[in-house]
Design a protein around this motif. Structure first.
Motif, PDB file in Angstrom:
ATOM      1  N   LYS A  59      -1.412  14.951  -7.838  1.00 32.70           N
ATOM      2  CA  LYS A  59      -0.500  13.826  -7.627  1.00 32.70           C
ATOM      3  C   LYS A  59      -0.770  13.151  -6.258  1.00 32.70           C
ATOM      4  N   ASP A  60      -1.065  13.982  -5.240  1.00 29.05           N
ATOM      5  CA  ASP A  60      -1.399  13.410  -3.927  1.00 29.05           C
ATOM      6  C   ASP A  60      -2.607  12.480  -4.046  1.00 29.05           C
ATOM      7  N   ILE A  61      -3.607  12.950  -4.804  1.00 33.28           N
ATOM      8  CA  ILE A  61      -4.821  12.135  -4.950  1.00 33.28           C
ATOM      9  C   ILE A  61      -4.494  10.819  -5.647  1.00 33.28           C
ATOM     10  N   ARG A  62      -3.633  10.886  -6.656  1.00 29.63           N
ATOM     11  CA  ARG A  62      -3.203   9.656  -7.352  1.00 29.63           C
ATOM     12  C   ARG A  62      -2.526   8.691  -6.376  1.00 29.63           C
ATOM     13  N   GLU A  63      -1.658   9.224  -5.506  1.00 33.72           N
ATOM     14  CA  GLU A  63      -0.965   8.365  -4.526  1.00 33.72           C
ATOM     15  C   GLU A  63      -1.976   7.653  -3.631  1.00 33.72           C
ATOM     16  N   ILE A  64      -2.954   8.441  -3.159  1.00 33.34           N
ATOM     17  CA  ILE A  64      -3.966   7.865  -2.279  1.00 33.34           C
ATOM     18  C   ILE A  64      -4.791   6.816  -3.033  1.00 33.34           C
ATOM     19  N   GLN A  65      -5.092   7.115  -4.293  1.00 34.64           N
ATOM     20  CA  GLN A  65      -5.857   6.135  -5.081  1.00 34.64           C
ATOM     21  C   GLN A  65      -5.095   4.820  -5.224  1.00 34.64           C
ATOM     22  N   LEU A  66      -3.782   4.931  -5.493  1.00 35.63           N
ATOM     23  CA  LEU A  66      -2.968   3.711  -5.629  1.00 35.63           C
ATOM     24  C   LEU A  66      -2.962   2.924  -4.319  1.00 35.63           C
ATOM     25  N   ALA A  67      -2.797   3.646  -3.219  1.00 33.99           N
ATOM     26  CA  ALA A  67      -2.699   2.978  -1.923  1.00 33.99           C
ATOM     27  C   ALA A  67      -4.025   2.316  -1.560  1.00 33.99           C
ATOM     28  N   LYS A  68      -5.113   3.052  -1.721  1.00 35.89           N
ATOM     29  CA  LYS A  68      -6.407   2.504  -1.296  1.00 35.89           C
ATOM     30  C   LYS A  68      -6.844   1.388  -2.250  1.00 35.89           C
TER      31      LYS A  68
ATOM     32  N   SER B 153       0.823  -1.205   0.000  1.00 33.22           N
ATOM     33  CA  SER B 153       0.000   0.000   0.000  1.00 33.22           C
ATOM     34  C   SER B 153       0.857   1.255   0.000  1.00 33.22           C
ATOM     35  N   GLY B 154       2.143   1.090   0.251  1.00 34.21           N
ATOM     36  CA  GLY B 154       3.041   2.238   0.177  1.00 34.21           C
ATOM     37  C   GLY B 154       2.933   3.152   1.373  1.00 34.21           C
ATOM     38  N   PRO B 155       3.784   4.153   1.443  1.00 30.99           N
ATOM     39  CA  PRO B 155       3.870   4.986   2.646  1.00 30.99           C
ATOM     40  C   PRO B 155       2.954   6.214   2.616  1.00 30.99           C
ATOM     41  N   ALA B 156       2.011   6.290   1.646  1.00 32.25           N
ATOM     42  CA  ALA B 156       1.198   7.502   1.536  1.00 32.25           C
ATOM     43  C   ALA B 156       0.461   7.804   2.830  1.00 32.25           C
ATOM     44  N   PHE B 157      -0.049   6.786   3.501  1.00 29.33           N
ATOM     45  CA  PHE B 157      -0.805   7.016   4.738  1.00 29.33           C
ATOM     46  C   PHE B 157       0.094   7.441   5.890  1.00 29.33           C
ATOM     47  N   GLU B 158       1.382   7.283   5.708  1.00 26.83           N
ATOM     48  CA  GLU B 158       2.307   7.792   6.731  1.00 26.83           C
ATOM     49  C   GLU B 158       2.812   9.179   6.347  1.00 26.83           C
ATOM     50  N   GLY B 159       2.222   9.717   5.286  1.00 24.31           N
ATOM     51  CA  GLY B 159       2.557  11.088   4.909  1.00 24.31           C
ATOM     52  C   GLY B 159       3.644  11.200   3.853  1.00 24.31           C
ATOM     53  N   ALA B 160       4.229  10.081   3.493  1.00 21.98           N
ATOM     54  CA  ALA B 160       5.301  10.142   2.503  1.00 21.98           C
ATOM     55  C   ALA B 160       4.700  10.222   1.105  1.00 21.98           C
ATOM     56  N   HIS B 161       5.442  10.804   0.172  1.00 24.70           N
ATOM     57  CA  HIS B 161       5.015  10.945  -1.226  1.00 24.70           C
ATOM     58  C   HIS B 161       3.774  11.826  -1.369  1.00 24.70           C
ATOM     59  N   ILE B 162       3.442  12.558  -0.333  1.00 26.39           N
ATOM     60  CA  ILE B 162       2.304  13.488  -0.363  1.00 26.39           C
ATOM     61  C   ILE B 162       2.918  14.881  -0.177  1.00 26.39           C
TER      62      ILE B 162
ATOM     63  N   ARG C 118       1.329  22.363  10.197  1.00 29.36           N
ATOM     64  CA  ARG C 118       2.500  22.306   9.319  1.00 29.36           C
ATOM     65  C   ARG C 118       2.233  21.420   8.112  1.00 29.36           C
ATOM     66  N   GLY C 119       1.224  20.529   8.211  1.00 29.48           N
ATOM     67  CA  GLY C 119       0.977  19.612   7.099  1.00 29.48           C
ATOM     68  C   GLY C 119      -0.180  18.699   7.419  1.00 29.48           C
ATOM     69  N   LEU C 120      -0.306  17.649   6.624  1.00 28.98           N
ATOM     70  CA  LEU C 120      -1.436  16.725   6.745  1.00 28.98           C
ATOM     71  C   LEU C 120      -0.917  15.333   7.089  1.00 28.98           C
ATOM     72  N   CYS C 121      -1.501  14.690   8.100  1.00 31.46           N
ATOM     73  CA  CYS C 121      -1.134  13.286   8.292  1.00 31.46           C
ATOM     74  C   CYS C 121      -2.132  12.444   7.505  1.00 31.46           C
ATOM     75  N   GLY C 122      -1.885  11.134   7.466  1.00 32.88           N
ATOM     76  CA  GLY C 122      -2.633  10.244   6.576  1.00 32.88           C
ATOM     77  C   GLY C 122      -4.141  10.351   6.710  1.00 32.88           C
ATOM     78  N   SER C 123      -4.645  10.384   7.967  1.00 31.78           N
ATOM     79  CA  SER C 123      -6.099  10.393   8.147  1.00 31.78           C
ATOM     80  C   SER C 123      -6.702  11.662   7.545  1.00 31.78           C
TER      81      SER C 123
END
Lengths: 627, 627
Positions: A497-506, A392-401, A434-439
């Protein structure tokens, strides 16, 4: 025992046994399956097997041991020692709470499970007869036979170190010793005056953190908790870079092994100090972790975990002396037990998660999703379980976002878009975000979808009119927080691009769930509970997770957040033989399904890229948000 | 298998099995309890399970494996592979000698025992299926399950070292490996092209010498023999001075341990070199020795062996990896097995002696006397055995005797006094004598007694008139060799003090025998065999031993000299599971009797000081020599 036996009734449970006259209350309790404490094995020494008997005539007279070990008020109330009291006629025995071997509650956040406290580690006092010219039994046999008699067990094993010291230890302690057993193995013999404290460690070796619970093995309670960063991060944050480093040769493998051992020593040392406990009284550590962490901890080359077909070196649980693993911060003769693993990407942590949630004991079907860089999914019940792993990749941990970050102070953790397309958010800690976490990223995507800011392809609606929609060189972005709201003075946005990352992960996670459900011919309706595990899981808004199609469309009431099930499962195994035994039944029923080899994976994955899914009938509860 | 089955007859034994059509000859052999070699487990690979079948029609056609593995002349003679050949009608199979699992003869000098060759060490070739995405079984489970299937055994154990290397070993050898098992434990996994050689060491750690036999575990034959002085002699020739040294602290204990390990490494290295064998192919060492040597070898404090009640640390056999004992000259993962011991002064060597002579398997009563500084005596049969130890001292090794010496070149080993009181003697090697070894001292005392030179108190007859009787400041002496006959130019004599030493030694041994016989209510007549063991024993004149009353008055025809039974027993355990198992039955039946605690010991000992004994009726065969 004939039909003419006597009846003994144990209260408050009302359990009964029929026994011959002259049987002790303790023996009768065994027959009635009533657990009564008896640390001396029924020798009238420990005074723990108290029972209350109101009809003094129904039992033998009070022994001198009882007169010594019971207080006057106790005697007046009818207290007796079960091992000393023989049954003469039908009798009722009340077992007071202090004499019961109690079950302890283990909390898995939403779930609460009872575990009988019965650790593999035992510590007993043994008084030996001194050898004489007419009784020259050798030291080891003298000791083992005394233990076997006291515990009514046979065929004890022993450590070679124990043997080497035995002649001196026995004589120095005047043949009165405290023996530490692990299962049926004598692992330590201590002077008889040693307090009978015994402790264990439940350890989760995570890729980023090592978490440890110091557990009192007598009460089953956690007495201190600690965690350290996994020192292996020196060689990369993710599993694959560590595997790559280790695969370059045994010196590399060994330095990674040493690092994790150092980390364990550090956190063990800290929790012992916090609790004021001698590390020598820690006799077992139960260790879980993903397969790569497991291999690196044991010093096994993990190279092949990263090469198709991703085969681990070992599946079963193993037990080794702490000193053989170079662990210095517990008793060196104590035992380190690693949980078994299921497959290259379904590790010991997944087994622990099953144990912690109890899904292997239930008739009901459960789905367990342990979200991380690698997400493990397990589905089934006590008859039959299937599991898989998805990248699922690290997107939910905030990486690649773009504005992603871990769930630490300053991270937006929750957000909502209002009817007039304003954004309301909550930040961790005080101060500006400062930013967004995964949730929050999940919330953002879900809310944008609900409000038509993005479509079911995940594309920004180019006709959107809100000022929060900003066109940049890289395409459209949605502004979550304006410059003046943030700690950095820069906008916090969600990009295409963030949305694409989340789509790939989910899509990876959902298609895993979907393939397992199909394989087991179960639909969302048949899933009685959806457990969401993993540190990250606790902060997810389950509704929004369904809106983006991260998890199957299961009613929110059936969703339970269970947190770090890895360390909970390890603790259960540490304090309970029964829990440990049930690991075998988990392994017997759980089947690994390799997604990479599933012919449906590609089409499932592509369909799952849509929001919430290409086949919208799978998400009927979401239909209301569709325009 | 119904009554309608087919009959297979195996020659030359004539054993039969009834089987269903289609059964392989190898399976039928198993049912008929005919042992046929089959190193590949019946996969048509090893070509060892040859049988000769004259009626080709009674069996299936020749397989391609058979055509490949059998030579043309063999095929013409009717040779087949048992695992490939299926039975179609009644048939006779001749099992040629090369296919039989043969028993090997173990010679214990006078005794000859057959031992089935079936060592705990096994080496088998295993070809594994490569893992694929649809078969991701972990490496260890893949290997263990393949072995379990091939050998039809279950629940294998494995060494942690084996696990750590396994991923690399399996892939390097292309999933084709040679597996070394010790009992049900995988101790090594080697590349598949390794020759299937396997060796073991039978080792006797004597107080003065370490003796070692290098044994081919496939044939059961000793391929090289070696011995070195026990390097511990640095700290004293006798057991007690080494115990004293070790008891002064663990560094001392450890240096003694290191010395004996060095000695073992040296002799292992020598025998491997002599036989041209790679020490890594030595997978087990079976070690015997007296209790003190046993403790020092394992690094166990032996102090309490020398303090009443002389309790050893351990009785049972133990098995450890060679590397855990710091033994470098065999496979480090090979197993070192110590024999069990019986008591502080009846050690592993005594257990080996019982095993070697087979007295634990016989209905007949035997008496075994293993003569040394400490003499072990064992008496009984397979139902019941009793043993004791007596401090016979070093007189028989030449110590404490004026002209005593070890049985080396220059020692008189046998002598006779003629009717006219001249002395005839035989010397070891060529050249003039330098002294008397133990057997000659026994001869001297016996001969002097027969000729009335000494009386039954052991005193010189002061009225003796022979010029060989010489009066010195220390009392009378008897001249065995005149000045001009000896290598030293000095007379070789037997002094009054020498006779006293022999009397003390022989009284200790005889009273041990006598007490055991009394305890078991057996007389000399009930003893079917008297085994005399120990290097020294072989040179004793049994008649003279009876004349001085060293051994009970048992007919010489019933006396068997059995030499170093310690190493023979170790070798038997090394090559035969059955022999090893029977050690347990030895321990079950053998009882230790502590002479120091026997109320009769003093009077028995005092009576035994006489020559041959105060109660002359016990030595009726000697009466003829009485004046």
């Amino acid at each position: 025992v004939g039909l003419s036996g006597l009846t003994v009734t144990f209260e408050p449970d009302g359990k009964k046994a029929r026994v011959k006259a002259g049987t002790t209350v303790l023996q009768a309790a065994k027959e009635a399956s009533v657990s009564i404490r008896s640390e001396c094995g029924g020798r009238g020494v420990c005074g723990k097997c108290k029972g209350i008997i109101r009809s003094a005539d129904a039992v033998s007279e009070m022994s001198s041991a009882e007169k010594k070990l019971l207080s006057q008020p106790e005697i007046e109330e009818g207290y007796r020692l079960s091992c000393q009291t023989r049954i003469l006629s039908n009798v009722v025995v009340m077992v007071p709470s202090e004499s019961r071997i109690e079950a302890s509650k283990i909390e898995v956040y939403g779930v609460e499970r009872k575990v009988e406290i019965n650790p593999l580690v035992r510590k007993i006092h043994v008084e030996l007869k001194k050898p004489t010219l007419s009784d020259v039994k050798p030291d080891l046999e003298r000791l083992l036979e005394a233990i076997e008699e006291q515990l009514e067990i046979g065929l004890l094993e022993f450590g070679f170190d124990v043997l080497k010291e035995l002649p001196e230890t026995l004589r120095r302690s005047n043949w009165n010793v405290a023996v530490v057993l692990w299962n049926n193995r004598v692992i330590n013999v201590e002077s008889g005056d040693a307090a009978d404290e015994m402790f264990g460690m439940a350890v989760d070796i995570g890729t980023s953190k090592i978490v440890c619970h110091l557990v009192d093995l007598k009460s089953g309670e956690t007495v201190a908790v600690g965690s350290v960063e996994n020192p292996q991060v020196l060689y990369g944050e993710d599993v694959v870079s560590r595997i790559t480093y280790a695969s370059m040769g045994n010196p590399n493998l060994n330095s990674l092994r040493k690092l994790v051992v150092d980390g364990i020593d550090k956190v063990f040392g800290e929790v012992c100090q916090k609790a004021g406990i001698d590390p020598n009284k820690v006799y077992e550590a139960v260790v879980v972790g993903n397969t790569a962490m497991h291999h690196l901890f044991l010093g096994i080359q993990p190279k092949y975990l990263a090469l198709s077909p991703y085969t681990p070196a070992i599946k079963r649980s193993i037990c080794l002396a702490a000193k053989n693993l170079d662990i210095d911060s517990m008793n060196p003769r104590g035992v380190v037990t690693t949980f078994p693993i299921i497959a290259g990407f379904v590790g010991a942590d997944a087994v622990a998660a099953i144990l912690a949630t109890g899904m292997h004991e239930s008739e009901d079907n459960a789905l367990l999703v342990d979200i991380g860089t690698n997400t493990e999914i397990i589905m089934g019940n006590r008859e039959d379980m299937i599991c898989c792993s998805c990248a699922s990749g690290p997107a939910f941990e905030g990486a690649h976002i773009k504005d992603g970050m871990k769930a630490v102070t300053g991270a937006i953790e929750r957000l909502r878009i209002t009817a007039n397309l304003e954004v309301e958010y909550e930040t961790i800690g005080v101060g500006k975000p400062r930013g967004l976490c995964g949730s929050a990223v999940i919330d953002a995507v879900a809310e944008m979808f609900k409000h038509g800011i993005i479509d079911y392809h995940g594309r920004f609606n180019p006709n959107g009119t809100t000022p929060r929609l900003k066109r940049t060189d890289g395409g459209l972005e949605f502004i979550i927080a304006w410059q003046n709201e943030t700690a950095t003075g820069k906008e916090i946005t969600v990009t295409q691009k963030d949305i694409r990352e989340i789509q790939l992960a989910k899509a990876a996670i959902y298609s895993g769930c979907s393939i397992l459900m199909k394989k087991k011919k179960l639909s969302e309706k048949n899933v009685n509970t959806l457990f969401i595990a993993g540190a990250f899981g606790n902060y997810i808004n389950p509704e929004n997770a369904k809106v983006i199609g991260l998890i199957p469309d299961i009613p929110t009431a059936k969703i339970k957040f269970v947190g770090n099930t890895a360390v909970t499962g390890a603790k259960m195994a540490l304090i309970s033989r029964k829990a440990r035994k049930s690991i075998n039944s988990i392994l017997r029923v759980v089947q690994y399904h390799e997604l990479a080899a599933d012919p449906n994976f590609n089409s499932e994955f592509i369909n799952a890229l849509y929001i919430p899914h290409k086949i919208i009938d799978r998400f009927s509860s979401i239909k209301k948000y569709l325009l």
